[in-house]
Scaffold this motif. Sequence first.
Motif, PDB file in Angstrom:
ATOM      1  N   ARG A  27      24.779  24.509  61.427  1.00  0.00           N
ATOM      2  CA  ARG A  27      23.946  24.405  62.638  1.00  0.00           C
ATOM      3  C   ARG A  27      24.427  25.480  63.613  1.00  0.00           C
ATOM      4  NH1 ARG A  27      25.144  17.980  62.712  1.00  0.00           N
ATOM      5  NH2 ARG A  27      23.898  17.407  60.876  1.00  0.00           N
ATOM      6  N   TYR A  28      23.971  26.694  63.378  1.00  0.00           N
ATOM      7  CA  TYR A  28      24.559  27.856  64.036  1.00  0.00           C
ATOM      8  C   TYR A  28      24.170  27.979  65.516  1.00  0.00           C
ATOM      9  CZ  TYR A  28      24.959  29.075  59.084  1.00  0.00           C
ATOM     10  OH  TYR A  28      25.228  29.051  57.747  1.00  0.00           O
ATOM     11  N   THR A  55      26.530  27.927  68.604  1.00  0.00           N
ATOM     12  CA  THR A  55      27.346  26.784  68.992  1.00  0.00           C
ATOM     13  C   THR A  55      28.816  27.173  69.125  1.00  0.00           C
ATOM     14  OG1 THR A  55      28.018  24.537  68.379  1.00  0.00           O
ATOM     15  CG2 THR A  55      27.648  26.080  66.570  1.00  0.00           C
ATOM     16  N   GLU A  96      30.059  21.771  64.080  1.00  0.00           N
ATOM     17  CA  GLU A  96      28.631  22.070  63.958  1.00  0.00           C
ATOM     18  C   GLU A  96      28.407  23.349  63.174  1.00  0.00           C
ATOM     19  OE1 GLU A  96      25.540  20.497  65.497  1.00  0.00           O
ATOM     20  OE2 GLU A  96      27.007  18.950  64.977  1.00  0.00           O
TER      21      GLU A  96
END
Length: 360
Positions: free
Chosen positions: A279-280, A269, A274
Amino acid sequence: MASIYIHIPFCRSICSYCDFAKVLYNKELIIPYLEKLESEIDDFYDKEEVDTLYIGGGTPSSLSEYELERLKSIIEKFNISEDCEFTFECNIEDIDQRLLVDLKDMGVNRLSIGIESFDKDKLAFMGREVTFDEAEEKICMARSLGFDNINIDLMYGIPYERVKDLKKDLNLFLKLEPDHISTYSLIIEDHTLCRVREDENIKEEEEAKMYAYIENKLEKSGYEHYEISNYAKKGRRSRHNVKYWNNEEYYGFGLGAAGYIKGFRYENTKSFDEYLLGRYKANEHLVSKVEMMENELMLALRKTEGICLQEFFDKYEVNLQDVFPVKPLIKNRELIYKDGYIFINPKYIYVMNEILLKLI
């Protein structure tokens, strides 16, 4: 053997042309970012031995001594080989003895310095500041501390730039005696100040003249033109970047980083929020055999030596000429076959994208 790219997105200022994942330096964000970077590495790194490591950005050299120490503790998680090529990107204004000593202590043995130009008008366009005297002093300092593998970046094709302006830049770059030179023509990307200002690229004919001049000048000065945008003294090719062009797998860690591991290509991302939530990955897909072969061809043709037909067959159990329409392009001399390799005719390497479109 594994290759690893780590992205440090922080910058003291934002260049007008840059579309990489970046944020302005904010001390309050750096340690939280590095903690998430460590968590990502813990989750996905599979303990392989690492033979090339590249820390880019952004501006990794913008980190403070304490922040670099924290980064070093993360790097120590890797199983690094004795002859690992370890590259660290720097801006010239960040370089001082303290930084260089810290990088040596971290294990860095290759510096990549974003100079881009010494022309005041070009620098103003890019939103950068650097002088030749400062660059010479900082590079001499790095040499004195044992850094014997230094790349510098040159940008050309800036609006209103002419070949004679480029000549001045290149002559000054050569006075610095770098081991490697990466050259980039300006591409005006979305989400950049250049796009907002509605800047325009120079005429293609003028840009082609600049490309030809760079190639001729650097080859005469003892640099090997080994990839479309890269030149190296003997033994100083970028081992890390060669992994990309050989279509080999590599890890990408950090905001906006890309990777290719166990047959999957992925992109992280570009959203800082994020990423801090863990939330890679933005996307990930399993690469098909056809896509692998297409990537193999496209990436290999960036190299001046081109693609080895036997290696392609050994890897995919099919003849390259049975998959891609290379024969007509060899016949019209856009591609050349020699000693088991197919490569782009040097006369046409500047328009390689047009050739690739005919192949894929």
